[in-house]
Scaffold this motif. Structure first.
Motif, PDB file in Angstrom:
ATOM      1  N   ALA A  17       3.035  -8.339  -1.779  1.00  0.00           N
ATOM      2  CA  ALA A  17       1.953  -7.478  -1.287  1.00  0.00           C
ATOM      3  C   ALA A  17       2.160  -6.044  -1.717  1.00  0.00           C
ATOM      4  O   ALA A  17       1.229  -5.235  -1.630  1.00  0.00           O
ATOM      5  N   TYR A  18       3.364  -5.710  -2.172  1.00  0.00           N
ATOM      6  CA  TYR A  18       3.641  -4.350  -2.649  1.00  0.00           C
ATOM      7  C   TYR A  18       3.238  -4.284  -4.117  1.00  0.00           C
ATOM      8  O   TYR A  18       3.893  -4.854  -4.996  1.00  0.00           O
ATOM      9  N   GLY A  19       2.129  -3.601  -4.384  1.00  0.00           N
ATOM     10  CA  GLY A  19       1.590  -3.521  -5.736  1.00  0.00           C
ATOM     11  C   GLY A  19       0.078  -3.511  -5.668  1.00  0.00           C
ATOM     12  O   GLY A  19      -0.516  -3.309  -4.608  1.00  0.00           O
ATOM     13  N   ASN A  20      -0.555  -3.762  -6.808  1.00  0.00           N
ATOM     14  CA  ASN A  20      -2.010  -3.839  -6.782  1.00  0.00           C
ATOM     15  C   ASN A  20      -2.447  -5.260  -6.463  1.00  0.00           C
ATOM     16  O   ASN A  20      -1.624  -6.167  -6.326  1.00  0.00           O
ATOM     17  N   ALA A  21      -3.768  -5.459  -6.371  1.00  0.00           N
ATOM     18  CA  ALA A  21      -4.302  -6.750  -5.942  1.00  0.00           C
ATOM     19  C   ALA A  21      -4.482  -7.727  -7.091  1.00  0.00           C
ATOM     20  O   ALA A  21      -4.967  -8.840  -6.873  1.00  0.00           O
ATOM     21  N   GLU A  22      -4.060  -7.351  -8.285  1.00  0.00           N
ATOM     22  CA  GLU A  22      -4.327  -8.168  -9.465  1.00  0.00           C
ATOM     23  C   GLU A  22      -3.783  -9.591  -9.338  1.00  0.00           C
ATOM     24  O   GLU A  22      -4.463 -10.565  -9.674  1.00  0.00           O
ATOM     25  N   VAL A  23      -2.556  -9.732  -8.860  1.00  0.00           N
ATOM     26  CA  VAL A  23      -1.945 -11.063  -8.761  1.00  0.00           C
ATOM     27  C   VAL A  23      -2.661 -11.902  -7.709  1.00  0.00           C
ATOM     28  O   VAL A  23      -2.967 -13.079  -7.933  1.00  0.00           O
ATOM     29  N   ALA A  24      -2.926 -11.325  -6.547  1.00  0.00           N
ATOM     30  CA  ALA A  24      -3.639 -12.062  -5.505  1.00  0.00           C
ATOM     31  C   ALA A  24      -5.027 -12.480  -5.984  1.00  0.00           C
ATOM     32  O   ALA A  24      -5.495 -13.595  -5.691  1.00  0.00           O
ATOM     33  N   GLU A  25      -5.697 -11.603  -6.727  1.00  0.00           N
ATOM     34  CA  GLU A  25      -7.020 -11.949  -7.261  1.00  0.00           C
ATOM     35  C   GLU A  25      -6.935 -13.113  -8.243  1.00  0.00           C
ATOM     36  O   GLU A  25      -7.800 -13.997  -8.265  1.00  0.00           O
ATOM     37  N   ALA A  26      -5.873 -13.142  -9.060  1.00  0.00           N
ATOM     38  CA  ALA A  26      -5.702 -14.246 -10.002  1.00  0.00           C
ATOM     39  C   ALA A  26      -5.507 -15.566  -9.271  1.00  0.00           C
ATOM     40  O   ALA A  26      -6.010 -16.612  -9.700  1.00  0.00           O
ATOM     41  N   PRO A  41      14.332  -4.007  -0.611  1.00  0.00           N
ATOM     42  CA  PRO A  41      14.103  -2.556  -0.593  1.00  0.00           C
ATOM     43  C   PRO A  41      14.673  -1.825  -1.798  1.00  0.00           C
ATOM     44  O   PRO A  41      14.188  -0.746  -2.144  1.00  0.00           O
ATOM     45  N   SER A  42      15.671  -2.384  -2.461  1.00  0.00           N
ATOM     46  CA  SER A  42      16.289  -1.677  -3.581  1.00  0.00           C
ATOM     47  C   SER A  42      15.542  -1.878  -4.898  1.00  0.00           C
ATOM     48  O   SER A  42      15.624  -1.030  -5.795  1.00  0.00           O
ATOM     49  N   THR A  43      14.801  -2.997  -5.028  1.00  0.00           N
ATOM     50  CA  THR A  43      14.119  -3.293  -6.293  1.00  0.00           C
ATOM     51  C   THR A  43      12.606  -3.299  -6.190  1.00  0.00           C
ATOM     52  O   THR A  43      11.924  -3.268  -7.213  1.00  0.00           O
ATOM     53  N   TYR A  44      12.072  -3.379  -4.971  1.00  0.00           N
ATOM     54  CA  TYR A  44      10.626  -3.478  -4.747  1.00  0.00           C
ATOM     55  C   TYR A  44      10.051  -4.786  -5.286  1.00  0.00           C
ATOM     56  O   TYR A  44       8.834  -4.901  -5.453  1.00  0.00           O
ATOM     57  N   CYS A  45      10.896  -5.744  -5.575  1.00  0.00           N
ATOM     58  CA  CYS A  45      10.476  -7.068  -6.052  1.00  0.00           C
ATOM     59  C   CYS A  45      10.652  -8.083  -4.932  1.00  0.00           C
ATOM     60  O   CYS A  45      11.346  -7.838  -3.947  1.00  0.00           O
ATOM     61  N   VAL A  62       5.164 -19.565  -7.153  1.00  0.00           N
ATOM     62  CA  VAL A  62       5.557 -18.197  -6.793  1.00  0.00           C
ATOM     63  C   VAL A  62       5.292 -17.324  -8.013  1.00  0.00           C
ATOM     64  O   VAL A  62       5.644 -17.705  -9.133  1.00  0.00           O
ATOM     65  N   VAL A  63       4.650 -16.186  -7.808  1.00  0.00           N
ATOM     66  CA  VAL A  63       4.432 -15.238  -8.904  1.00  0.00           C
ATOM     67  C   VAL A  63       5.320 -14.017  -8.659  1.00  0.00           C
ATOM     68  O   VAL A  63       5.169 -13.317  -7.658  1.00  0.00           O
ATOM     69  N   VAL A  64       6.243 -13.786  -9.570  1.00  0.00           N
ATOM     70  CA  VAL A  64       7.220 -12.703  -9.454  1.00  0.00           C
ATOM     71  C   VAL A  64       6.761 -11.536 -10.325  1.00  0.00           C
ATOM     72  O   VAL A  64       6.480 -11.716 -11.507  1.00  0.00           O
ATOM     73  N   VAL A  65       6.688 -10.341  -9.742  1.00  0.00           N
ATOM     74  CA  VAL A  65       6.318  -9.143 -10.498  1.00  0.00           C
ATOM     75  C   VAL A  65       7.532  -8.225 -10.574  1.00  0.00           C
ATOM     76  O   VAL A  65       8.091  -7.842  -9.550  1.00  0.00           O
ATOM     77  N   PRO A 165      -0.502  -1.628   0.950  1.00  0.00           N
ATOM     78  CA  PRO A 165      -0.091  -2.978   0.552  1.00  0.00           C
ATOM     79  C   PRO A 165      -1.293  -3.923   0.537  1.00  0.00           C
ATOM     80  O   PRO A 165      -2.238  -3.748   1.317  1.00  0.00           O
ATOM     81  N   VAL A 166      -1.240  -4.909  -0.327  1.00  0.00           N
ATOM     82  CA  VAL A 166      -2.394  -5.787  -0.507  1.00  0.00           C
ATOM     83  C   VAL A 166      -2.753  -6.510   0.789  1.00  0.00           C
ATOM     84  O   VAL A 166      -3.933  -6.712   1.089  1.00  0.00           O
ATOM     85  N   HIS A 167      -1.762  -6.867   1.596  1.00  0.00           N
ATOM     86  CA  HIS A 167      -2.062  -7.609   2.829  1.00  0.00           C
ATOM     87  C   HIS A 167      -2.690  -6.726   3.896  1.00  0.00           C
ATOM     88  O   HIS A 167      -3.064  -7.225   4.964  1.00  0.00           O
ATOM     89  N   ARG A 168      -2.821  -5.419   3.614  1.00  0.00           N
ATOM     90  CA  ARG A 168      -3.500  -4.511   4.536  1.00  0.00           C
ATOM     91  C   ARG A 168      -4.836  -4.015   3.973  1.00  0.00           C
ATOM     92  O   ARG A 168      -5.435  -3.100   4.536  1.00  0.00           O
ATOM     93  N   THR A 169      -5.303  -4.615   2.890  1.00  0.00           N
ATOM     94  CA  THR A 169      -6.619  -4.284   2.344  1.00  0.00           C
ATOM     95  C   THR A 169      -7.664  -5.221   2.950  1.00  0.00           C
ATOM     96  O   THR A 169      -7.342  -6.349   3.344  1.00  0.00           O
ATOM     97  N   PRO A 170      -8.917  -4.777   3.032  1.00  0.00           N
ATOM     98  CA  PRO A 170      -9.938  -5.607   3.688  1.00  0.00           C
ATOM     99  C   PRO A 170     -10.086  -7.007   3.075  1.00  0.00           C
ATOM    100  O   PRO A 170     -10.230  -7.997   3.802  1.00  0.00           O
TER     101      PRO A 170
END
Length: 220
Positions: A17-26, A41-45, A62-65, A165-170
């Motif tokens: 959810a940390y990032g843009n919505a591109e992966v969730a949209e796909a 917390p150290s890598t944001y992955c 699982v989609v890893v960014v 975060p993506v999980h907090r977008t409408p």
């Protein structure tokens, strides 16, 4: 890639959810449902333990960014995928620069050795510093945002890498608590450290940021 692997209606796909919505949209375009897991917390992955906790009988992939030049723990995630029968896909961060990684690392080392009042990135082996992202610690008020405004006022082109975060977008709202994701979205700030910058440019970044140490109060 999801469609080619047969992922579709009725399937769940674990994504950050940390990032843009591109992966969730796909995932939605493939007909599946995105399920959000927390980050390290150290890598944001994606955190492999958080991914394991999010897996259900309907999970297909699982989609890893890889984020900011940090590499996700793909070894553990692929091991999880093999044990649970999941497809593990990797994606580099969109629009990340690939120019002169050694120079970017040198610039990052210069900044990390001189910045105060912020938490500098973990300089682990393999970090390519596609973005130089610090944390501005909060204590219940928007310290990061105030810090960013003040730095910009001094002519430094900083930016907030993930505002929501993506999980907090409408569109993708989920009633799930992802503490590291939410904390990172509140605290992270990308400072300029590109390969084209001169030593004088880097000194200006350090001077602007260190002059604002009084904005930050320790959290009790």
């Amino acid at each position: 890639m999801l469609r080619a692997a047969g992922v579709g209606t009725g399937d769940e796909v674990v994504v950050p959810a940390y990032g843009n919505a591109e992966v969730a949209e796909a995932v939605v375009l493939a007909g599946a449902v995105p399920v959000f897991a927390d980050i390290e917390p150290s890598t944001y992955c994606l955190d492999p333990d958080a991914v394991a906790a999010a897996v259900t009988p309907r999970t297909a992939a699982v989609v890893v960014v890889h984020r900011f030049g940090h590499q996700a723990d793909v070894h553990r995630l692929r091991d999880l995928g093999q044990r649970r029968g999941l497809l593990v896909l990797e994606q580099a961060e969109p629009d990340a620069p690939h120019d002169e990684p050694d120079l970017r690392r040198a610039h990052a080392a210069y900044l990390s050795g001189r910045l105060s009042g912020v938490v500098t990135p973990d300089g682990h082996a393999g970090h390519s510093y596609q973005q130089y992202v610090v944390r501005v610690p909060g204590n219940g008020r928007p310290d990061r945002d105030a810090f960013a405004r003040a730095v910009r006022a001094r002519g430094i082109d900083c930016r907030v890498p993930v505002k929501t975060p993506v999980h907090r977008t409408p569109r993708f709202w989920r009633d799930v608590h992802l503490p590291e994701t939410e904390r990172a979205a509140d605290e992270t700030l990308a400072l300029p450290a590109g390969a084209s910058m001169s030593r004088r440019d880097l000194q200006r970044v350090v001077s602007a940021c260190n002059a604002l140490g009084g904005l930050l109060q320790p959290a009790f």
